[in-house]
Design an enzyme around this catalytic site. Structure first.
Site, PDB file in Angstrom:
ATOM      1  N   GLU A   1      -0.497   2.083   4.078  1.00 43.77           N
ATOM      2  CA  GLU A   1      -0.321   0.643   3.658  1.00 43.77           C
ATOM      3  C   GLU A   1      -1.117   0.375   2.889  1.00 43.77           C
ATOM      4  O   GLU A   1      -1.371   0.060   1.280  1.00 43.77           O
ATOM      5  CB  GLU A   1      -0.336  -0.044   4.529  1.00 43.77           C
ATOM      6  CG  GLU A   1       1.119   0.113   5.389  1.00 43.77           C
ATOM      7  CD  GLU A   1       2.537  -1.387   5.927  1.00 43.77           C
ATOM      8  OE1 GLU A   1       1.376  -2.160   5.694  1.00 43.77           O
ATOM      9  OE2 GLU A   1       3.033  -0.802   5.899  1.00 43.77           O
TER      10      GLU A   1
ATOM     11  N   CYS B   1       6.338   7.858  13.885  1.00 44.97           N
ATOM     12  CA  CYS B   1       6.404   6.003  13.004  1.00 44.97           C
ATOM     13  C   CYS B   1       6.702   6.663  11.979  1.00 44.97           C
ATOM     14  O   CYS B   1       6.215   7.662  11.293  1.00 44.97           O
ATOM     15  CB  CYS B   1       4.657   6.015  13.336  1.00 44.97           C
ATOM     16  SG  CYS B   1       4.270   4.099  11.815  1.00 44.97           S
TER      17      CYS B   1
ATOM     18  N   HIS C   1       5.684   6.149   8.664  1.00 44.94           N
ATOM     19  CA  HIS C   1       4.863   5.991   7.742  1.00 44.94           C
ATOM     20  C   HIS C   1       4.824   7.321   7.925  1.00 44.94           C
ATOM     21  O   HIS C   1       3.111   7.364   6.643  1.00 44.94           O
ATOM     22  CB  HIS C   1       3.681   4.535   8.292  1.00 44.94           C
ATOM     23  CG  HIS C   1       3.339   3.245   8.365  1.00 44.94           C
ATOM     24  ND1 HIS C   1       4.864   2.725   8.498  1.00 44.94           N
ATOM     25  CD2 HIS C   1       2.613   2.593   6.669  1.00 44.94           C
ATOM     26  CE1 HIS C   1       4.721   1.598   8.004  1.00 44.94           C
ATOM     27  NE2 HIS C   1       3.739   1.287   7.559  1.00 44.94           N
TER      28      HIS C   1
END
Length: 274
Positions: free
Chosen positions: A156, A188, A190
């Site tokens: 992120e 996940c 991400h």
């Protein structure tokens, strides 16, 4: 099914930007579908929060998406899929898919020696959901789960290409590399954004399973079974809408590094009102 329902959008949500990896796959596999995406950027990360909190967040987001008249919802977040899916499925009158079951099924198909690894957030790993689902599919399989909480902030904050990311991957996955696993689930949404780095560290002998792709394929099947697929006759261009709970500009900047098309804006929603 009447045309209006077929052209209704798919709702997709995640704690932040990770779920865009699922949107990317849905856009590839189901190019006619319209999508409404919600990223809970004000309350990210979910991986360190309690089950009750994750359920409450998920309920709020689903109510928001229902206001957009979605025909199906994909929980593009492993943590919310692990902790909230069963609860919200009972509460809402809309088909809801998570990312865990499709990912687990693909890993069961991929393993040759019965040793499967899973990497995910603290909450996903503590829930043991992947081990449970995999062993329901085949009780003989052995699963090793490993929490990698720093992967989400690294992605992120845009540290994907930084040397520190390589070091963190080695730190978390050294123990996994020294096992016999021959399949590993990126548990996940991400983590597919670190896939090439993870692959470089683990080597070619381990098959890496991306639940985002598997979920898009499950969604395709669900839509065709319920006669809900958009055949693309009414609109030649699929529409994608993006909503977030905070930091819209940062979201858009990041989204444009993930998505194959340009995203011009994300709208901010006060999700606590839902």
């Amino acid at each position: 099914m009447e045309q209006g329902k077929k052209t209704a959008p798919i709702g997709v949500f995640d704690s932040g930007v990770g779920g865009l990896t699922v949107v990317r796959e849905i856009a590839r596999q189901l190019p006619n579908e319209n999508i409404v995406y919600f990223g809970d950027t004000a309350r990210v990360p979910y991986g360190s929060k309690s089950k009750d909190t994750i359920i409450r967040f998920s309920e709020q987001i689903i109510r928001f998406l229902q206001g957009k008249n979605v025909k199906a919802i994909v929980i593009a977040c492993n943590t919310a899929s692990a902790l909230a899916l069963e609860t919200v499925r009972d509460e809402f009158d809309v088909p809801i898919l998570g990312v865990v079951i499709p990912g687990a099924r693909a890993a069961v198909a991929a393993t040759q020696n019965g040793e499967i690894g899973v990497v995910g957030t603290d909450a996903t790993v503590k829930s043991g959901v992947y081990t449970r689902v995999i062993q329901e599919l085949n009780p003989k399989l052995h699963v090793i789960e490993k929490a990698c909480p720093l992967f989400v902030p690294l992605v992120e904050e845009g540290f994907k290409e930084h040397v520190v990311t390589k070091q963190i991957i080695e730190y978390y996955l050294e123990s996994m590399k020294n096992t016999q696993i021959d399949a590993m689930i990126l548990g996940c949404t991400h983590y597919p954004l670190l896939r090439s780095k993870i692959r470089a560290y683990l080597g070619e002998k381990i098959q890496i399973v991306n639940p985002a792709y598997e979920t898009a394929m499950d969604l395709k099947q669900l839509l065709s079974e319920h006669d809900m697929a958009n055949d693309g006759t009414t609109s030649l261009v699929s529409r994608y809408e993006f909503y977030v709970s905070d930091a819209a500009e940062k979201f858009v900047d990041f989204a444009n590094t993930v998505m194959p098309f340009d995203i011009s804006k994300a709208n901010i929603v006060n999700i606590e009102e839902y």
